[in-house]
Scaffold this active site. Structure first.
Site, PDB file in Angstrom:
ATOM      1  N   ASP A 156       0.892  -1.059  -0.023  1.00  0.00           N
ATOM      2  CA  ASP A 156      -0.040  -0.024  -0.065  1.00  0.00           C
ATOM      3  C   ASP A 156       0.800   1.335  -0.083  1.00  0.00           C
ATOM      4  OD1 ASP A 156      -2.964   0.899   0.589  1.00  0.00           O
ATOM      5  OD2 ASP A 156      -1.752   1.908   2.053  1.00  0.00           O
ATOM      6  N   TYR A 263      -1.723  11.675   2.324  1.00  0.00           N
ATOM      7  CA  TYR A 263      -2.558  11.906   0.889  1.00  0.00           C
ATOM      8  C   TYR A 263      -2.699  13.366   0.899  1.00  0.00           C
ATOM      9  CZ  TYR A 263      -4.336   7.165   1.378  1.00  0.00           C
ATOM     10  OH  TYR A 263      -4.318   5.705   1.519  1.00  0.00           O
ATOM     11  N   HIS A 322      -7.201  -6.513  -0.292  1.00  0.00           N
ATOM     12  CA  HIS A 322      -6.210  -5.429  -0.312  1.00  0.00           C
ATOM     13  C   HIS A 322      -5.186  -5.715   0.833  1.00  0.00           C
ATOM     14  CE1 HIS A 322      -4.346  -1.569  -0.725  1.00  0.00           C
ATOM     15  NE2 HIS A 322      -4.240  -1.275   0.437  1.00  0.00           N
TER      16      HIS A 322
END
Length: 343
Positions: A156, A263, A322
């Site tokens: 990730d 982010y 994921h």
């Protein structure tokens, strides 16, 4: 980018962020109305669960780098090849516990808490989470561990960093293993050109907003972890005690803003639209392990990475989600072992 184009793009992205922010607020308020005032309660957790102190996973330690103090867990013989694990969002060193136990016999395994996570330092400024700084953390850590290079294993957000480290600092990476993290160039292209991936990436726009993302995850005793660590049958893929390990770590003061700042800092307007400079082709032998049931990332990302890697092996994990390294432990460890044993 011209000023006019920048303002137009900024307005569009801000509008999308506001849309998802408003939708998130309405969803949270609806669930609060449905569940009552307890919905906003996060249970106090003063002591870590036993699993976080389990010596079978390794020894806890800290290293002071140039501008950050990082926490990590190590296991195995320090004279053996260094295998460095870098976690994703929202995780910490613990996400690699199964791989650490498996490979401690053959490698010196080290799993860190990235800056802003777990027991590592948490700088307050958003700019302290710039991708250039995150790359240097890895490079400096390898040197501080008194090694010239490592086998770099990442998932990730850790994968975003690892892709860049392998491209920009090739001397540091002997072998590269990526789990459910697209090559940065392919992700930018896909985000701009695929409506499906654009919609799957809605949370990136939400995370551009202040306060709302942190507020939304502090609901129903950090229920976010009950939702993400599940298999195709919606059954937990980790134990209740391990779930408590995550909730303990992320219930601590200031645990969420630094990870979300990854982010906010790195998915800016210019980067979203124009893209950053192309990365050099990766020379290290590379393995991509991909859980096929990833709801946030398209299944074709591993194959799209081929033009950017000289020597690439791709292994899909059927029904893996994921968080594949925790979801399908046996399959992931088998693929890892096969890759590591290759000359």
């Amino acid at each position: 980018m011209s000023l006019i184009k920048y303002l137009v793009v900024r307005s569009v992205v801000f509008g999308i962020s506001l849309f998802y922010g408003g939708l998130t607020v309405l969803t949270v308020l609806f669930r609060w109305f449905k569940n009552g005032n307890e919905f906003f309660v996060v249970k106090e957790r003063s002591l870590p669960p036993i699993c976080l102190q389990d010596a079978a996973y390794g020894r806890h330690a800290y290293l002071k780098l140039k501008n950050i103090k990082l926490h990590y867990v190590e296991n195995g013989d320090r004279n053996k090849p260094l295998m460095l694990f870098v976690h994703g969002y929202p995780e910490f060193w613990f996400s690699w516990r199964h791989q650490m136990k498996e490979f401690a016999a053959t490698h010196w395994v080290v799993a860190l808490d990235m800056r802003g996570y777990g027991d590592s330092e948490k700088p307050a400024k958003k700019s302290e989470y710039d991708l250039e700084i995150l790359q240097k953390d890895i490079v400096e850590l390898v040197k501080a561990l008194k090694r010239d290079s490592c086998i770099l294993v990442a998932h990730d957000w850790g994968g975003v960093i690892a892709w860049n480290v392998a491209a920009n600092y090739p001397e540091v990476v002997e072998k590269l293993v990526i789990m459910n993290s697209p090559h940065p160039t392919t992700f930018r292209e896909k985000l701009r050109g695929s409506i499906g991936q654009f919609l799957k990436s809605w949370y990136i726009f939400l995370y551009q907003l202040p306060y709302i993302p942190e507020w939304s995850v502090h609901t129903n005793d950090l229920e976010i972890f009950d939702r993400i660590f599940v298999d195709e049958n919606n059954q937990l893929t980790i134990t209740e005690e391990e779930l408590e390990g995550y909730k303990y770590t992320f219930s601590r003061k200031g645990a969420w803003t630094p990870p979300i700042n990854y982010y906010r800092q790195n998915f800016n307007i210019k980067g979203m639209i124009e893209g950053e400079k192309s990365l050099p082709k990766i020379r290290a032998p590379t393995l991509i392990i991909w859980g096929e049931n990833d709801i946030a990332l398209s299944k074709d990302f591993p194959e799209l990475a081929r033009p950017h890697v000289q020597n690439l092996t791709v292994k899909y994990v059927p029904k893996g989600n994921h968080f594949v390294q925790q979801d399908k432990v046996a399959e992931v460890n088998a693929h890892l072992a096969e890759f590591l044993n290759k000359a």
